[in-house]
Design a protein around this motif. Structure first.
Motif, mmCIF file in Angstrom:
data_model
loop_
_atom_site.group_PDB
_atom_site.id
_atom_site.type_symbol
_atom_site.label_atom_id
_atom_site.label_comp_id
_atom_site.label_asym_id
_atom_site.label_seq_id
_atom_site.Cartn_x
_atom_site.Cartn_y
_atom_site.Cartn_z
ATOM 1 N N GLN A 155 60.825 23.746 -6.960
ATOM 2 C CA GLN A 155 60.842 24.805 -8.007
ATOM 3 C C GLN A 155 60.939 25.232 -7.065
ATOM 4 O O GLN A 155 61.453 27.339 -7.557
ATOM 5 C CB GLN A 155 60.145 25.901 -9.034
ATOM 6 N N PRO A 173 64.731 28.327 -7.514
ATOM 7 C CA PRO A 173 64.674 28.986 -8.959
ATOM 8 C C PRO A 173 63.682 30.315 -9.142
ATOM 9 O O PRO A 173 63.910 31.158 -9.569
ATOM 10 C CB PRO A 173 64.688 28.397 -10.586
ATOM 11 N N GLY A 207 67.064 32.926 -9.567
ATOM 12 C CA GLY A 207 66.688 33.113 -10.647
ATOM 13 C C GLY A 207 67.322 34.747 -11.049
ATOM 14 O O GLY A 207 67.491 35.221 -12.030
ATOM 15 N N SER A 246 64.108 36.517 -11.806
ATOM 16 C CA SER A 246 62.946 36.370 -12.877
ATOM 17 C C SER A 246 61.515 35.333 -12.412
ATOM 18 O O SER A 246 62.181 34.081 -12.050
ATOM 19 C CB SER A 246 63.375 36.279 -14.274
ATOM 20 N N ARG A 247 60.566 35.985 -13.675
ATOM 21 C CA ARG A 247 59.918 34.257 -13.493
ATOM 22 C C ARG A 247 60.122 32.939 -13.513
ATOM 23 O O ARG A 247 61.403 33.039 -14.194
ATOM 24 C CB ARG A 247 58.804 34.548 -14.714
ATOM 25 N N ASP A 269 60.079 31.311 -16.116
ATOM 26 C CA ASP A 269 60.170 30.938 -17.853
ATOM 27 C C ASP A 269 61.685 31.716 -17.886
ATOM 28 O O ASP A 269 61.772 31.998 -19.139
ATOM 29 C CB ASP A 269 59.161 31.655 -18.319
ATOM 30 N N GLY A 270 61.478 32.451 -17.159
ATOM 31 C CA GLY A 270 62.866 33.553 -17.296
ATOM 32 C C GLY A 270 62.528 34.602 -17.894
ATOM 33 O O GLY A 270 63.167 35.827 -18.266
ATOM 34 N N SER A 271 61.846 35.611 -17.795
ATOM 35 C CA SER A 271 60.617 36.501 -17.895
ATOM 36 C C SER A 271 61.035 37.591 -16.593
ATOM 37 O O SER A 271 60.724 37.256 -15.964
ATOM 38 C CB SER A 271 59.726 36.621 -18.185
ATOM 39 N N ALA A 272 61.559 38.631 -17.381
ATOM 40 C CA ALA A 272 61.872 39.814 -16.333
ATOM 41 C C ALA A 272 60.330 40.303 -15.803
ATOM 42 O O ALA A 272 59.378 40.387 -16.228
ATOM 43 C CB ALA A 272 63.013 41.174 -16.562
ATOM 44 N N ASP A 323 70.270 45.984 -17.182
ATOM 45 C CA ASP A 323 69.867 44.581 -17.033
ATOM 46 C C ASP A 323 69.714 45.120 -15.597
ATOM 47 O O ASP A 323 70.123 46.132 -14.540
ATOM 48 C CB ASP A 323 70.780 43.492 -16.771
ATOM 49 N N HIS A 379 67.550 42.229 -12.126
ATOM 50 C CA HIS A 379 66.896 41.393 -11.883
ATOM 51 C C HIS A 379 65.796 41.503 -10.830
ATOM 52 O O HIS A 379 66.146 42.807 -9.831
ATOM 53 C CB HIS A 379 67.659 40.733 -10.999
#
Length: 226
Positions: free
Chosen positions: A106, A109, A114, A116-117, A119-122, A130, A132
């Motif tokens: 991983q 990503p 990514g 983000s984390r 899992d998509g969380s910031a 926005d 990043h």
């Protein structure tokens, strides 16, 4: 929590200081007060978008500082510990389980693409739109960074963090390039072009017993021969 971060808003844009919001540490995370950070070529390549990390974003991946808070499942660190930060890894894939975290399945990503984390969380937000973060698991061009405990290495209290910050990338990159890839034999000579953090570390690490001339060159005038 409000912190100050150097935000790159768009391709080739400046590093602009802004007030942003950083989240609370999750179970396996640390909130670290950044006291020193290195500037790496990769940060500049993201600003030019040669490296496709999403913008606007907070870069920085050679951070060092002091632990401010720890997540509920963190036992190896406590508030007040001095730490050096490096890249993130998942800890669960076969390479991570074998101790080869640089080959984490991983890795891309988590660290590079990514923003983000996993899992998509910031980790960082701002009211104006926005943002990043989580760049190389840290985004340390800020007064605080939210990182996985796996990204942090505790160091002795008496050490100068301003000297240790480049360990997060340039030192290990330069040393690894020589010790693990070039593997110079006794009597060999290596020329190093570029006298930044990685170049200096290549120069320091490349000489096995019996090696010959050591030299480095830099387009900005730093050079040497030993």
């Amino acid at each position: 929590m409000k912190v100050t971060a150097a935000v790159v808003g768009s391709k080739d844009g400046p590093f602009q200081l802004e007030e942003v919001e950083i989240g609370e540490p999750r179970a396996g995370e640390l909130l670290v007060k950044i006291t020193a950070v290195g500037m790496c070529h990769t940060d500049l390549s993201v600003r030019s978008q040669a490296t496709p990390f999403p913008l606007p974003g907070v870069l920085g991946h050679e951070g060092a500082g002091v632990v401010n808070r720890v997540g509920a499942q963190v036992s190896a660190f406590r508030a007040g510990d001095k730490v050096v930060l490096s890249f993130d890894s998942c800890g669960a894939c076969p390479p991570c389980q074998a101790g080869q975290v640089v080959y984490c399945q991983q890795w891309i990503p988590l660290n590079l693409l990514g923003g983000s984390r996993l899992d998509g969380s910031a980790t960082l937000t701002r009211a104006s739109g926005d943002l990043h973060g989580h760049f190389f698991g840290q985004s340390s061009f800020a007064t605080y960074a939210l990182v996985s405990a796996r990204s942090a290495v505790k160091v002795d209290d008496g050490l100068d963090l301003s000297q240790l910050a480049p360990l997060g990338c340039s030192v290990q990159t330069g040393a690894g390039a020589v010790l693990n890839v070039a593997r110079p034999e006794p009597g060999s000579t290596i020329a190093v072009f570029g006298a930044g953090g990685a170049g200096h570390r290549r120069r320091r690490e490349r000489r096995p017993p019996g090696a010959g001339v050591r030299a480095r060159g830099d387009r900005h005038g730093q050079s040497g021969r030993r």
